[in-house]
Design a protein around this motif. Structure first.
Motif, PDB file in Angstrom:
ATOM      1  N   GLN A 197      -9.469 -38.065  56.499  1.00 57.41           N
ATOM      2  CA  GLN A 197      -9.035 -38.158  55.094  1.00 57.41           C
ATOM      3  C   GLN A 197     -10.040 -37.469  54.176  1.00 57.41           C
ATOM      4  O   GLN A 197      -9.660 -36.765  53.247  1.00 57.41           O
ATOM      5  N   LYS A 198     -11.312 -37.676  54.430  1.00 57.97           N
ATOM      6  CA  LYS A 198     -12.372 -37.065  53.617  1.00 57.97           C
ATOM      7  C   LYS A 198     -12.298 -35.550  53.709  1.00 57.97           C
ATOM      8  O   LYS A 198     -12.351 -34.850  52.698  1.00 57.97           O
ATOM      9  N   ASN A 199     -12.161 -35.040  54.926  1.00 60.38           N
ATOM     10  CA  ASN A 199     -12.083 -33.593  55.108  1.00 60.38           C
ATOM     11  C   ASN A 199     -10.861 -33.006  54.411  1.00 60.38           C
ATOM     12  O   ASN A 199     -10.941 -31.951  53.795  1.00 60.38           O
ATOM     13  N   GLU A 200      -9.738 -33.698  54.497  1.00 57.96           N
ATOM     14  CA  GLU A 200      -8.524 -33.215  53.831  1.00 57.96           C
ATOM     15  C   GLU A 200      -8.711 -33.200  52.311  1.00 57.96           C
ATOM     16  O   GLU A 200      -8.347 -32.236  51.644  1.00 57.96           O
ATOM     17  N   ALA A 201      -9.315 -34.247  51.778  1.00 59.53           N
ATOM     18  CA  ALA A 201      -9.538 -34.321  50.330  1.00 59.53           C
ATOM     19  C   ALA A 201     -10.500 -33.241  49.860  1.00 59.53           C
ATOM     20  O   ALA A 201     -10.378 -32.737  48.743  1.00 59.53           O
ATOM     21  N   GLN A 202     -11.446 -32.871  50.697  1.00 55.79           N
ATOM     22  CA  GLN A 202     -12.436 -31.863  50.331  1.00 55.79           C
ATOM     23  C   GLN A 202     -12.036 -30.460  50.776  1.00 55.79           C
ATOM     24  O   GLN A 202     -12.782 -29.510  50.576  1.00 55.79           O
ATOM     25  N   GLY A 203     -10.852 -30.330  51.391  1.00 57.27           N
ATOM     26  CA  GLY A 203     -10.390 -29.021  51.829  1.00 57.27           C
ATOM     27  C   GLY A 203     -11.172 -28.462  52.995  1.00 57.27           C
ATOM     28  O   GLY A 203     -11.324 -27.253  53.135  1.00 57.27           O
ATOM     29  N   VAL A 204     -11.663 -29.335  53.865  1.00 55.59           N
ATOM     30  CA  VAL A 204     -12.457 -28.922  55.017  1.00 55.59           C
ATOM     31  C   VAL A 204     -11.601 -29.035  56.271  1.00 55.59           C
ATOM     32  O   VAL A 204     -10.930 -30.040  56.485  1.00 55.59           O
ATOM     33  N   LEU A 205     -11.634 -27.995  57.087  1.00 53.71           N
ATOM     34  CA  LEU A 205     -10.908 -28.004  58.348  1.00 53.71           C
ATOM     35  C   LEU A 205     -11.874 -28.270  59.497  1.00 53.71           C
ATOM     36  O   LEU A 205     -13.022 -27.836  59.464  1.00 53.71           O
ATOM     37  N   GLN A 206     -11.395 -28.960  60.511  1.00 55.94           N
ATOM     38  CA  GLN A 206     -12.190 -29.212  61.710  1.00 55.94           C
ATOM     39  C   GLN A 206     -11.785 -28.212  62.767  1.00 55.94           C
ATOM     40  O   GLN A 206     -10.593 -28.021  63.026  1.00 55.94           O
ATOM     41  N   ALA A 207     -12.746 -27.573  63.369  1.00 52.64           N
ATOM     42  CA  ALA A 207     -12.495 -26.637  64.458  1.00 52.64           C
ATOM     43  C   ALA A 207     -13.218 -27.117  65.704  1.00 52.64           C
ATOM     44  O   ALA A 207     -14.370 -27.533  65.638  1.00 52.64           O
ATOM     45  N   VAL A 208     -12.523 -27.056  66.827  1.00 57.17           N
ATOM     46  CA  VAL A 208     -13.138 -27.364  68.109  1.00 57.17           C
ATOM     47  C   VAL A 208     -13.224 -26.048  68.872  1.00 57.17           C
ATOM     48  O   VAL A 208     -12.198 -25.423  69.170  1.00 57.17           O
ATOM     49  N   VAL A 209     -14.450 -25.624  69.139  1.00 55.97           N
ATOM     50  CA  VAL A 209     -14.695 -24.369  69.831  1.00 55.97           C
ATOM     51  C   VAL A 209     -15.069 -24.703  71.268  1.00 55.97           C
ATOM     52  O   VAL A 209     -16.095 -25.327  71.515  1.00 55.97           O
ATOM     53  N   SER A 210     -14.202 -24.294  72.198  1.00 56.52           N
ATOM     54  CA  SER A 210     -14.487 -24.486  73.618  1.00 56.52           C
ATOM     55  C   SER A 210     -15.016 -23.174  74.163  1.00 56.52           C
ATOM     56  O   SER A 210     -14.429 -22.108  73.929  1.00 56.52           O
ATOM     57  N   SER A 211     -16.119 -23.247  74.882  1.00 54.98           N
ATOM     58  CA  SER A 211     -16.759 -22.048  75.413  1.00 54.98           C
ATOM     59  C   SER A 211     -17.204 -22.315  76.843  1.00 54.98           C
ATOM     60  O   SER A 211     -17.554 -23.441  77.192  1.00 54.98           O
ATOM     61  N   ALA A 212     -17.182 -21.265  77.645  1.00 51.36           N
ATOM     62  CA  ALA A 212     -17.641 -21.404  79.020  1.00 51.36           C
ATOM     63  C   ALA A 212     -19.150 -21.590  79.086  1.00 51.36           C
ATOM     64  O   ALA A 212     -19.674 -22.180  80.020  1.00 51.36           O
ATOM     65  N   PHE A 213     -19.842 -21.077  78.054  1.00 53.47           N
ATOM     66  CA  PHE A 213     -21.302 -21.138  78.015  1.00 53.47           C
ATOM     67  C   PHE A 213     -21.756 -21.636  76.651  1.00 53.47           C
ATOM     68  O   PHE A 213     -21.009 -21.539  75.677  1.00 53.47           O
ATOM     69  N   PRO A 214     -22.992 -22.128  76.547  1.00 53.90           N
ATOM     70  CA  PRO A 214     -23.504 -22.546  75.233  1.00 53.90           C
ATOM     71  C   PRO A 214     -23.480 -21.378  74.239  1.00 53.90           C
ATOM     72  O   PRO A 214     -23.705 -20.225  74.616  1.00 53.90           O
ATOM     73  N   ILE A 215     -23.190 -21.695  72.983  1.00 47.53           N
ATOM     74  CA  ILE A 215     -23.147 -20.690  71.920  1.00 47.53           C
ATOM     75  C   ILE A 215     -24.395 -20.859  71.074  1.00 47.53           C
ATOM     76  O   ILE A 215     -24.686 -21.970  70.620  1.00 47.53           O
ATOM     77  N   ASP A 216     -25.129 -19.756  70.857  1.00 47.66           N
ATOM     78  CA  ASP A 216     -26.337 -19.869  70.043  1.00 47.66           C
ATOM     79  C   ASP A 216     -25.964 -20.027  68.563  1.00 47.66           C
ATOM     80  O   ASP A 216     -24.828 -19.756  68.160  1.00 47.66           O
ATOM     81  N   ASP A 217     -26.917 -20.488  67.785  1.00 44.77           N
ATOM     82  CA  ASP A 217     -26.665 -20.818  66.379  1.00 44.77           C
ATOM     83  C   ASP A 217     -26.170 -19.634  65.561  1.00 44.77           C
ATOM     84  O   ASP A 217     -25.284 -19.765  64.729  1.00 44.77           O
ATOM     85  N   SER A 218     -26.740 -18.450  65.796  1.00 42.30           N
ATOM     86  CA  SER A 218     -26.330 -17.288  64.993  1.00 42.30           C
ATOM     87  C   SER A 218     -24.892 -16.885  65.313  1.00 42.30           C
ATOM     88  O   SER A 218     -24.122 -16.539  64.415  1.00 42.30           O
ATOM     89  N   ALA A 219     -24.499 -16.941  66.581  1.00 44.69           N
ATOM     90  CA  ALA A 219     -23.120 -16.619  66.954  1.00 44.69           C
ATOM     91  C   ALA A 219     -22.151 -17.648  66.391  1.00 44.69           C
ATOM     92  O   ALA A 219     -21.065 -17.298  65.908  1.00 44.69           O
ATOM     93  N   LEU A 220     -22.549 -18.910  66.423  1.00 45.71           N
ATOM     94  CA  LEU A 220     -21.691 -19.961  65.863  1.00 45.71           C
ATOM     95  C   LEU A 220     -21.546 -19.794  64.355  1.00 45.71           C
ATOM     96  O   LEU A 220     -20.447 -19.953  63.811  1.00 45.71           O
TER      97      LEU A 220
END
Length: 177
Positions: free
Chosen positions: A99-122
């Motif tokens: 509800q909070k995310n919807e009110a603030q216009g924030v979307l949730q994304a789930v990123v599935s990766s075969a390997f860890p993603i470094d911070d800059s790529a994320l």
């Protein structure tokens, strides 16, 4: 699980209303996350189910362990204890966050990766998603070795499959024409 969500929904709605009135959406999100963590602890779950534990003791346990709760949040915990709903705090927290995310216009994304993603790529990936969806995006990363390589991104009902496994499945489907 679905039953817990049904039980938790009115409490999440009430918490959201209280937070919105007090202009404290983030404060409530943090408090509910801490309370959900307390409720998820195996020892606490046993204590919740113990018939010798009084509602006052349970409420005090939650408010003491969660720490830094304002009086309205403490009353909320007491209400949950009185109605024997402390066990659904993880679901309450999750529904509140939605509800909070919807009110603030924030979307949730789930990123599935075969390997860890470094911070800059994320960071680059999130920036691209925000540009595509024209909204702020909060991303969580899950490691899924079955993807072989690449990523699979779920934002709401939309799935972007840029994984090697997804491309192989698309090629296999195209070859079976």
């Amino acid at each position: 699980m679905a039953e817990n969500v049904t039980i938790a929904r009115p409490y999440a709605d009430a918490a959201f209303s209280l937070a919105r009135e007090a202009n404290a959406l983030d404060g409530w999100a943090g408090a509910l996350a801490r309370l959900a963590a307390v409720a998820s602890d195996p020892v606490v779950r046993e204590t919740i189910g113990d018939p010798r534990a009084t509602t006052d003791k349970l409420a005090r346990l939650f408010t003491d362990v969660a720490g830094n709760l304002d009086p309205v949040q403490q009353n909320f915990v007491t209400l949950l204890a009185e109605n024997e709903r402390l066990a659904v705090l993880p679901e309450i927290s999750s529904l509140y966050d939605a509800q909070k995310n919807e009110a603030q216009g924030v979307l949730q994304a789930v990123v599935s990766s075969a390997f860890p993603i470094d911070d800059s790529a994320l960071t680059r990936l999130v920036a691209d998603l925000e540009e595509r969806f024209k909204a702020k995006v909060n991303a969580t990363v899950q490691i899924d070795p079955e993807l072989i390589g690449g990523v699979k991104i779920a934002v709401g009902d939309e799935v972007i499959d840029a994984s090697v496994r997804g491309k192989l499945a698309a090629m296999a489907a195209a070859l079976q024409i």
